[in-house]
Design an enzyme around this catalytic site. Sequence first.
Site, PDB file in Angstrom:
ATOM      1  N   SER A 126     -68.149 -31.050  -6.967  1.00 20.39           N
ATOM      2  CA  SER A 126     -66.942 -30.657  -6.646  1.00 20.39           C
ATOM      3  C   SER A 126     -66.639 -29.390  -7.972  1.00 20.39           C
ATOM      4  CB  SER A 126     -66.069 -31.121  -6.560  1.00 20.39           C
ATOM      5  OG  SER A 126     -64.606 -31.030  -5.784  1.00 20.39           O
TER       6      SER A 126
ATOM      7  N   HIS B 299     -68.642 -28.109  -2.302  1.00 20.91           N
ATOM      8  CA  HIS B 299     -68.046 -28.273  -0.820  1.00 20.91           C
ATOM      9  C   HIS B 299     -67.142 -27.501  -1.281  1.00 20.91           C
ATOM     10  CE1 HIS B 299     -64.994 -30.443  -2.947  1.00 20.91           C
ATOM     11  NE2 HIS B 299     -66.270 -31.769  -3.049  1.00 20.91           N
TER      12      HIS B 299
END
Length: 222
Positions: free
Chosen positions: A102, A125
């Site tokens: 992330s 993501h």
Amino acid sequence: MKDENREDYGITSVKSERASIKCLNIIGTIEGHNLADNTAKTTKYEHVLPELVSIEEDEKTDGLLVLLNTVGGDVEAGLAIAEMISGMSKPKVSLVLGGGHSIGVPLAVSADISFIARSATMTVHPMRTSGVIIGVSQTFQYMMRMQDRIVDFIDRHSKIDFESYKKLMLATDEIANDVGTVLFGEKAVECGLIDRVGTLSEALGALYALIDERKIDKNDKK
């Protein structure tokens, strides 16, 4: 460096015949304006930012090694740390161990040279949020702009381009019940996100080489 700094801030000093470096550990959850669960391992940005200023201004410190094993966390806090690292004039090398997920991705690429262990993974993501949000178009637009800031940072500090990273971010066939892509060590290098697959000794070797180059440049300018 005092023992309590090593325990509380994850920063330690290392001296050798070649150079004096600082090692910064970014582990667990990147904690921002809100406190994380008291059972979670965290990296607190209010601790890290002033330490980075101290490292930059310390004439006895030649370079910075950043070790990452993070699940991500607060987006603005993580991006702030990444901007600070990338803006340092002193040589810096990062090494992803375990995971750099992330918001850990911009932290990994913020160094001059980035490494990833062969067994490590990175999860790419879309930006997420938690808690209460106002369901209006302005909220969505803000999140999209924030996400583009992250992708732009990665585009500027790695070999992967803006659109290719967004494709990884929005892939639907990589993660069960989710959107995004999981990259293992070699795959992270193949796509241009990370510079090299390597170990601690290789990351240190690259950092010492950068430090030697900087010393030569300084001597040439005198």
